[in-house]
Design a protein around this motif. Structure first.
Motif, short mmCIF file in Angstrom:
data_model
loop_
_atom_site.label_atom_id
_atom_site.label_comp_id
_atom_site.label_asym_id
_atom_site.label_seq_id
_atom_site.Cartn_x
_atom_site.Cartn_y
_atom_site.Cartn_z
N PRO A 2 -4.15 34.77 -24.71
CA PRO A 2 -4.16 34.92 -23.25
C PRO A 2 -4.49 33.61 -22.53
O PRO A 2 -5.23 32.77 -23.05
N GLN A 3 -3.92 33.49 -21.35
CA GLN A 3 -4.32 32.40 -20.46
C GLN A 3 -5.55 32.90 -19.71
O GLN A 3 -5.54 34.00 -19.16
N VAL A 4 -6.59 32.10 -19.73
CA VAL A 4 -7.85 32.48 -19.10
C VAL A 4 -8.07 31.55 -17.91
O VAL A 4 -7.91 30.33 -18.03
N VAL A 5 -8.41 32.13 -16.77
CA VAL A 5 -8.57 31.36 -15.55
C VAL A 5 -10.03 31.42 -15.12
O VAL A 5 -10.65 32.48 -15.11
N ILE A 6 -10.55 30.24 -14.75
CA ILE A 6 -11.96 30.07 -14.43
C ILE A 6 -12.10 29.45 -13.05
O ILE A 6 -11.41 28.48 -12.73
N ALA A 7 -13.02 29.97 -12.25
CA ALA A 7 -13.41 29.32 -11.00
C ALA A 7 -14.49 28.31 -11.34
O ALA A 7 -15.42 28.62 -12.09
N VAL A 8 -14.35 27.10 -10.80
CA VAL A 8 -15.30 26.02 -11.06
C VAL A 8 -15.86 25.57 -9.71
O VAL A 8 -15.09 25.25 -8.80
N GLY A 9 -17.19 25.52 -9.59
CA GLY A 9 -17.79 25.09 -8.33
C GLY A 9 -19.09 24.34 -8.57
O GLY A 9 -19.76 24.53 -9.59
N SER A 10 -19.42 23.50 -7.60
CA SER A 10 -20.67 22.74 -7.65
C SER A 10 -21.09 22.37 -6.24
O SER A 10 -20.24 22.16 -5.37
N VAL A 59 -7.06 27.80 -19.18
CA VAL A 59 -6.97 27.41 -20.59
C VAL A 59 -6.37 28.57 -21.38
O VAL A 59 -6.39 29.72 -20.93
N ASP A 60 -5.86 28.27 -22.55
CA ASP A 60 -5.46 29.30 -23.49
C ASP A 60 -6.60 29.46 -24.48
O ASP A 60 -7.17 28.47 -24.94
N SER A 61 -6.93 30.72 -24.81
CA SER A 61 -8.05 30.95 -25.71
C SER A 61 -7.81 32.14 -26.61
O SER A 61 -7.27 33.16 -26.17
N GLU A 62 -8.24 32.00 -27.84
CA GLU A 62 -8.20 33.11 -28.79
C GLU A 62 -9.52 33.88 -28.81
O GLU A 62 -9.63 34.89 -29.49
#
Length: 159
Positions: A2-10, A59-62
């Protein structure tokens, strides 16, 4: 995979903290796709007048969804993330895990912030404009077109 989508904030040492998180993601998962970066005012009272920089990464992740989320928490811990202080060195939220629909650690997947926060939906529409929300069935571009922002976003460069 699967393609995994992440919100990134700082909201502190923005560029350094974001780059460090992206490097960590790359070290763990390989290729990282990254949206443009947006500056926004805080949406919570704890942050005071600290502005945020936000983007979305994919990213793609197993890994299982649970293990993936644990890897995000590990990156946050390495970057000295403290919750409920108003100071956000790095915030990594699991937005999408392929087309999986479920609940993980008290958060829905797809994450509710996709529909509620301009600083998530706008960069998501930039990164994956034609991808379709697995629950709503609309593209992220279409969702952004009908979204009513509460905060102003400014496109910035962190190079």
């Amino acid at each position: 995979m699967p393609q995994v989508v992440i919100a990134v904030g700082s909201n502190i040492n923005h560029k350094k903290n974001i780059q460090q998180a992206l490097n960590s993601l790359s070290n763990i998962f390989g290729r990282v796709l990254v949206s443009p970066v947006y500056k926004s005012a805080p949406c919570d009272k704890e942050s005071g007048d600290k502005y945020y920089l936000n983007l979305v990464a994919a990213v793609d992740s197993e890994l299982s969804a649970e293990d993936f989320k644990a890897s995000l928490r590990s990156i946050e811990t390495q970057q000295l993330r403290e919750r409920n202080t108003g100071v956000v060195t790095i915030d990594l939220d699991l937005l999408l895990y392929g087309d999986w629909i479920g609940e993980l650690d008290g958060n829905n997947v797809p994450h509710d912030d996709i529909q509620q926060c301009e600083f998530v939906l706008c960069p998501l529409a930039d990164l994956l404009p034609n991808a379709v929300h697995p629950v709503i069935g609309e593209s992220y571009t279409r969702l952004w077109q009908v979204f009513k922002p509460r905060l102003s976003l400014t496109l910035i460069s962190i190079d």
